[in-house]
Design a protein around this motif. Structure first.
Motif, mmCIF file in Angstrom:
data_model
loop_
_atom_site.group_PDB
_atom_site.id
_atom_site.type_symbol
_atom_site.label_atom_id
_atom_site.label_comp_id
_atom_site.label_asym_id
_atom_site.label_seq_id
_atom_site.Cartn_x
_atom_site.Cartn_y
_atom_site.Cartn_z
ATOM 1 N N PRO A 1 22.094 42.283 68.845
ATOM 2 C CA PRO A 1 22.895 40.931 69.023
ATOM 3 C C PRO A 1 21.649 39.748 69.645
ATOM 4 N N ILE A 2 21.889 38.587 69.340
ATOM 5 C CA ILE A 2 21.144 37.644 69.893
ATOM 6 C C ILE A 2 22.011 36.508 70.503
ATOM 7 N N GLU A 3 21.914 36.347 71.765
ATOM 8 C CA GLU A 3 22.883 35.087 72.308
ATOM 9 C C GLU A 3 21.898 33.781 72.457
ATOM 10 N N SER A 4 22.936 33.011 72.349
ATOM 11 C CA SER A 4 22.393 31.509 72.637
ATOM 12 C C SER A 4 23.470 30.869 73.245
ATOM 13 N N GLY A 5 23.144 29.333 73.637
ATOM 14 C CA GLY A 5 24.138 28.377 74.168
ATOM 15 C C GLY A 5 24.425 28.271 75.771
ATOM 16 N N GLY A 6 23.707 29.281 76.476
ATOM 17 C CA GLY A 6 23.699 28.828 77.591
ATOM 18 C C GLY A 6 23.209 27.830 78.241
ATOM 19 N N GLY B 1 33.992 22.407 85.832
ATOM 20 C CA GLY B 1 35.157 21.752 84.856
ATOM 21 C C GLY B 1 34.703 21.335 83.614
ATOM 22 N N GLY B 2 33.431 21.989 83.422
ATOM 23 C CA GLY B 2 32.859 21.333 82.045
ATOM 24 C C GLY B 2 33.257 22.747 81.061
ATOM 25 N N SER B 3 32.320 22.640 79.851
ATOM 26 C CA SER B 3 32.647 23.590 78.973
ATOM 27 C C SER B 3 31.215 24.053 78.089
ATOM 28 N N LEU B 4 31.092 25.182 77.540
ATOM 29 C CA LEU B 4 30.163 25.535 76.950
ATOM 30 C C LEU B 4 30.628 26.609 75.996
ATOM 31 N N ARG B 5 29.774 26.719 74.784
ATOM 32 C CA ARG B 5 30.151 27.553 73.789
ATOM 33 C C ARG B 5 28.890 28.538 73.564
ATOM 34 N N LEU B 6 28.998 30.017 73.659
ATOM 35 C CA LEU B 6 28.079 30.784 73.665
ATOM 36 C C LEU B 6 28.096 31.304 72.083
ATOM 37 N N SER B 7 27.203 31.627 71.707
ATOM 38 C CA SER B 7 27.070 32.299 70.321
ATOM 39 C C SER B 7 26.328 33.495 70.205
ATOM 40 N N CYS B 8 26.749 34.425 69.499
ATOM 41 C CA CYS B 8 26.143 35.840 69.254
ATOM 42 C C CYS B 8 25.841 36.050 68.034
ATOM 43 N N ALA B 9 24.583 35.954 67.578
ATOM 44 C CA ALA B 9 24.608 36.448 66.133
ATOM 45 C C ALA B 9 23.839 37.712 65.793
ATOM 46 N N ALA B 10 23.963 38.182 64.841
ATOM 47 C CA ALA B 10 23.488 39.575 64.292
ATOM 48 C C ALA B 10 22.134 39.780 63.739
ATOM 49 N N SER B 11 21.324 40.418 64.257
ATOM 50 C CA SER B 11 19.979 40.577 63.692
ATOM 51 C C SER B 11 20.020 42.152 63.292
ATOM 52 N N GLY B 12 19.535 42.426 62.000
ATOM 53 C CA GLY B 12 19.279 43.583 61.521
ATOM 54 C C GLY B 12 20.749 44.007 60.938
ATOM 55 N N ARG B 13 21.385 44.987 61.042
ATOM 56 C CA ARG B 13 22.605 45.217 60.611
ATOM 57 C C ARG B 13 23.628 44.166 61.012
ATOM 58 N N THR C 1 28.613 36.243 63.221
ATOM 59 C CA THR C 1 28.392 35.662 64.536
ATOM 60 C C THR C 1 29.733 35.759 65.600
ATOM 61 N N VAL C 2 29.582 35.865 66.718
ATOM 62 C CA VAL C 2 30.881 35.903 67.765
ATOM 63 C C VAL C 2 30.546 34.712 68.692
ATOM 64 N N TYR C 3 31.655 34.161 69.208
ATOM 65 C CA TYR C 3 31.432 33.138 70.093
ATOM 66 C C TYR C 3 32.311 33.364 71.120
ATOM 67 N N LEU C 4 31.972 32.343 72.182
ATOM 68 C CA LEU C 4 32.591 32.604 73.572
ATOM 69 C C LEU C 4 32.710 31.136 73.890
ATOM 70 N N ASP D 1 31.756 31.282 87.709
ATOM 71 C CA ASP D 1 31.279 31.829 86.294
ATOM 72 C C ASP D 1 29.908 31.771 86.244
ATOM 73 N N THR D 2 29.269 31.515 87.110
ATOM 74 C CA THR D 2 27.585 31.390 87.061
ATOM 75 C C THR D 2 27.110 32.922 86.738
ATOM 76 N N ALA D 3 26.537 33.367 85.781
ATOM 77 C CA ALA D 3 25.971 34.503 85.561
ATOM 78 C C ALA D 3 25.111 34.793 84.239
ATOM 79 N N VAL D 4 24.590 35.788 84.088
ATOM 80 C CA VAL D 4 23.831 35.986 82.731
ATOM 81 C C VAL D 4 24.926 36.570 81.832
ATOM 82 N N TYR D 5 25.276 35.966 80.725
ATOM 83 C CA TYR D 5 26.117 36.577 79.714
ATOM 84 C C TYR D 5 25.601 37.410 78.507
ATOM 85 N N TYR D 6 26.037 38.461 78.344
ATOM 86 C CA TYR D 6 25.658 39.560 77.403
ATOM 87 C C TYR D 6 26.579 39.836 76.203
#
Length: 126
Positions: free
Chosen positions: A4-9, A15-27, A78-81, A90-95
Motif C-alpha cells: 500500500p502507498i498512501e498519499s494526500g496528507g 474544521g477543514g477537510s483532506l482526502r487520503l488515498s491508498c494505492a496498491a503496488s504489486g498485487r 485504491t482506497v480513500y479516506l 486528528d493529528t497523526a500519521v495515517y497508515y
C-alpha cells in the motif's frame, strides 16, 4: 505481496477537510479487507476505519464516525479516506493496511493485518 502507498496528507486548519488515498503496488487489493489506522506522537496505533471486499461494508472508530468516510475503487485498486470537520486531535500519521479476508466483518487489531504502507502525516492546526 501487496504494497500500500498512501498519499494526500498535509497541514489543514481545524474544521477543514483532506482526502487520503491508498494505492496498491504489486498485487491488487482484490479479496482484501482494507483499513486506515493512525498513530499520534507518544500513542499507540489505533483503528480508524475499514471497508470490506464484499459489499464494501464500512466500519468506523467512534472518534471519527460522522466525520470520516472510507471507500474503495476496486477498478483503480485504491482506497480513500475522506476526512471532514478535522480536529487537532486528528493529528497523526495515517497508515493504510490490507488483510487477505473476503468476509463482511472487520478487524481493529493491528496484528491482524498483513501489509502496511509507510504512512502519511496529517496535521490539524488549531
Amino acid at each position: 505481496q501487496v504494497h500500500p502507498i498512501e498519499s494526500g496528507g498535509g497541514l489543514v486548519q481545524t474544521g477543514g477537510s483532506l482526502r487520503l488515498s491508498c494505492a496498491a503496488s504489486g498485487r491488487t487489493f482484490s479479496g482484501s479487507l482494507m483499513a486506515w489506522f493512525r498513530q499520534a506522537p507518544g500513542k499507540e496505533r489505533e483503528f480508524v476505519a475499514a471497508v470490506t471486499w464484499l459489499l464494501s461494508n464500512t466500519y468506523y472508530a467512534d472518534s471519527v464516525k460522522g466525520r470520516f468516510t472510507i471507500s474503495r475503487d476496486n477498478a483503480k485498486n485504491t482506497v480513500y479516506l475522506q476526512m471532514s470537520s478535522l480536529k487537532p486531535e486528528d493529528t497523526a500519521v495515517y497508515y493504510c493496511a490490507a488483510k487477505y479476508y473476503s468476509g463482511t466483518g472487520y478487524y481493529t487489531n493491528i496484528d491482524e493485518y498483513d501489509y502496511w504502507g509507510q504512512g502519511t502525516q496529517v496535521t490539524v492546526s488549531s
